[in-house]
Design a protein around this motif. Sequence first.
Motif, PDB file in Angstrom:
ATOM      1  N   LEU A  11      45.894  -3.755 108.748  1.00 17.26           N
ATOM      2  CA  LEU A  11      44.861  -3.939 109.772  1.00 17.26           C
ATOM      3  C   LEU A  11      45.063  -2.962 110.927  1.00 17.26           C
ATOM      4  CD1 LEU A  11      44.553  -7.849 109.900  1.00 17.26           C
ATOM      5  CD2 LEU A  11      42.990  -6.211 108.838  1.00 17.26           C
ATOM      6  N   CYS A  12      46.309  -2.747 111.324  1.00 20.25           N
ATOM      7  CA  CYS A  12      46.577  -1.788 112.408  1.00 20.25           C
ATOM      8  C   CYS A  12      46.163  -0.370 112.014  1.00 20.25           C
ATOM      9  CB  CYS A  12      48.064  -1.825 112.781  1.00 20.25           C
ATOM     10  SG  CYS A  12      48.589  -3.330 113.603  1.00 20.25           S
ATOM     11  N   VAL A  48      39.534  -5.434 114.654  1.00 24.99           N
ATOM     12  CA  VAL A  48      40.511  -5.410 113.560  1.00 24.99           C
ATOM     13  C   VAL A  48      41.927  -5.485 114.119  1.00 24.99           C
ATOM     14  CG1 VAL A  48      41.446  -3.999 111.683  1.00 24.99           C
ATOM     15  CG2 VAL A  48      38.971  -4.160 112.015  1.00 24.99           C
ATOM     16  N   LEU A  49      42.179  -4.800 115.250  1.00 21.72           N
ATOM     17  CA  LEU A  49      43.502  -4.872 115.870  1.00 21.72           C
ATOM     18  C   LEU A  49      43.796  -6.298 116.338  1.00 21.72           C
ATOM     19  CD1 LEU A  49      46.019  -3.344 116.815  1.00 21.72           C
ATOM     20  CD2 LEU A  49      44.821  -2.909 118.980  1.00 21.72           C
ATOM     21  N   GLY A  50      42.762  -6.976 116.836  1.00 20.73           N
ATOM     22  CA  GLY A  50      42.947  -8.379 117.234  1.00 20.73           C
ATOM     23  C   GLY A  50      43.337  -9.251 116.058  1.00 20.73           C
ATOM     24  N   LEU A 190      27.543 -11.292 106.527  1.00 19.07           N
ATOM     25  CA  LEU A 190      27.805 -12.474 105.698  1.00 19.07           C
ATOM     26  C   LEU A 190      29.162 -13.089 106.032  1.00 19.07           C
ATOM     27  CD1 LEU A 190      26.472 -11.223 102.235  1.00 19.07           C
ATOM     28  CD2 LEU A 190      25.373 -12.840 103.817  1.00 19.07           C
ATOM     29  N   ALA A 191      30.159 -12.236 106.328  1.00 17.09           N
ATOM     30  CA  ALA A 191      31.483 -12.751 106.692  1.00 17.09           C
ATOM     31  C   ALA A 191      31.419 -13.531 108.000  1.00 17.09           C
ATOM     32  CB  ALA A 191      32.471 -11.600 106.806  1.00 17.09           C
ATOM     33  N   VAL A 192      30.619 -13.033 108.969  1.00 20.62           N
ATOM     34  CA  VAL A 192      30.478 -13.734 110.246  1.00 20.62           C
ATOM     35  C   VAL A 192      29.789 -15.075 110.039  1.00 20.62           C
ATOM     36  CG1 VAL A 192      29.316 -13.683 112.487  1.00 20.62           C
ATOM     37  CG2 VAL A 192      30.525 -11.660 111.655  1.00 20.62           C
ATOM     38  N   VAL A 210      37.369  -7.940 106.078  1.00 22.84           N
ATOM     39  CA  VAL A 210      36.140  -7.339 105.542  1.00 22.84           C
ATOM     40  C   VAL A 210      35.908  -5.956 106.151  1.00 22.84           C
ATOM     41  CG1 VAL A 210      33.636  -7.590 105.407  1.00 22.84           C
ATOM     42  CG2 VAL A 210      35.122  -9.585 105.051  1.00 22.84           C
ATOM     43  N   LEU A 211      36.121  -5.851 107.467  1.00 23.03           N
ATOM     44  CA  LEU A 211      35.906  -4.562 108.138  1.00 23.03           C
ATOM     45  C   LEU A 211      36.907  -3.517 107.650  1.00 23.03           C
ATOM     46  CD1 LEU A 211      35.191  -5.805 111.772  1.00 23.03           C
ATOM     47  CD2 LEU A 211      33.542  -4.876 110.135  1.00 23.03           C
TER      48      LEU A 211
END
Length: 650
Positions: A11-12, A48-50, A190-192, A210-211
């Motif tokens: 993710l990072c 994404v970092l969060g 859709l994920a949200v 997902v991102l």
Amino acid sequence: MEMVLPLAILLCFSAVCYMLLAARLFAQKNEIGHLPIGLTFVVIGFWVLGGAIELLATTYDVFSIGRMGHFVGTAILPVTLLLYFRQYTGRDISRSMIMALMIVPVFSIVVALTNPLHEFMWYLPAKNVAGVFLTRPVAWGPWFLFLHAPHSYIVVGLGVMTLMMHSTAVAPAHRRRLFMLAGATMAPILAVVAYDFGIGPDTISPLPMVLTAMLPIYAWLFIGEQITQFSPLAYETVFQNMQDPVVVVDERKRIIGLNHGAEKLLNLNETNALRASLESVFGEEVPEVYAALETGEPQRMMTATGRFLHVQVSQIKSAGDSERAGRVLMFRDVSDVEKAEREVRNSELMLRTLVNHSVNGIVRLRWVTDDRGNKTLRCIFANTAAGRFLHTDPENMIDQTVDQLVRLASSGMVARDADDVQQRFRSATERGEIIDTEVRADGKDTGKWIRVIGEPVGDDVAITFIDITEKKAKEIQMESFAWSDPLTGILNRRGFERDASSLLSDSDDEAMGALLFIDLNEFKQINDRCGHLVGDQLLTIVAERLRSGLRSCDIIGRLGGDEFVALVPDVNEEIAEKLAHRLNRSLQAEYLIGERKLTCPASIGLALYPEHASTLTGLLRAADQAMYRAKARYRALDETGQTSPLEKAV
């Protein structure tokens, strides 16, 4: 738990890539939509970092920092996406509208930051019974349910609708990119939706995953496909920005659409014109419009202001080729073209009149290719003066070749010179060069001399004939002064040397001839005793007697004073001696000048060609020496009246 660390590292890495992608877009700030999509990638990177921070958090404070990435993303991302989609499709949003759209996101971020104080965004606790932090709360607060979520869904929906509704208004080549861009937003949306409605685990946030998975697709769209560098242009934009008026009518000849140009032409706006009949808008003053609709043929009409319009009709079919059909009326202002064409026609008429009345002959030729592929330069136009120069009717000159025309122009020249002119003219025209030469139009003494100028004019060749007869006569006269003796009219020394040398150089090896060198024995005494006027008249009579006693092909000259020469070609020794004796008797005859009767015998030296010399200089030297011997013998004679004998060179 073993997968937490690798997943957090992934993710990072994904967050860094989104930031780099945003920096690349910011660097290309002049491209349409780069600023909003760059901001979007910054927000995604922060989101994404969060997610990575949430995975690694061991305390609530650290977990809260990561959780803020989710709410910053859900608050700002919808607005940046809408802004980008609007710019991409050519529908910019004003600054005031952007500020209005940002009111709810700004307050959502503030509410999320202060949520432990009032729980307006979500309800606590933050952990489940197992002590694991909850990425999705057990229940949503009133701000999220009634303001934050509806605002985000509405803004995202407007953005996607902008893309989809715009697809039918752009060129088919751009629709693929529109559909790819819209499709790339569906997975995060859709994920949200699944996250907000409680679908999936509540201890891991699915959106950063997902991102991260969508990163290669976004990179391909914006770097590989360069989707932002080729934003589509709507048909409506093209239609409205056309300068030519366009009117769309249905099968009943009712107006169903028109652009801004047509609004200016008809002096009404589109709203008032819609569903109106053509008769009510155009009236009966422009039958050309109805003729174009009936026949489908282009028509030309003139407006009340004096402008010329070209009317053209195009048939259009509705979807599915149904019986309902419409037609497009396009009006093109051709007033400037009409004016230019009228000026060209007037200029051509004036030019043709000037050409036909020109004193110079003008001929235009064009390259014509025959069935064998050979190119020939043929006449396509000739004015009246050209026919007069070439002694033919201008109509007869049409389709004649350049060789035929040049042959007519040089008809007064010897064959060799005429052929040389034709060859030089043909070579110059084939190379596209200018040729300027002088020819004689006929062989008579009063014939015309013509200056012929050929020069390329585009792909054609123009020939100009200029009468230079008077100029040529002056040149001949000046040349005569330079080469002739002004007193006697025969050649002077320079003229004799020129013509005699030319005759000798053109003779073949077996040619024969003679040169006579003539000196008047008593001329000095007569000139001193009777005066120069009598002496000049005597010299004139001598020249006339020489012309009468010699042939027209013989060359006669006065070298100066009382010395004359004659080059007699094509004679042998016997004939030359007889000719010299005859001339001697002629010159010995009495001269009647005024009331005076004078005698002035001559001494003649004879040199034969090629026996005594083969050059003019050699012949003159031999004949001169023979003349002096004859003159010496004359002085030795007594006063019996015997004439001086003829001396031949040795």
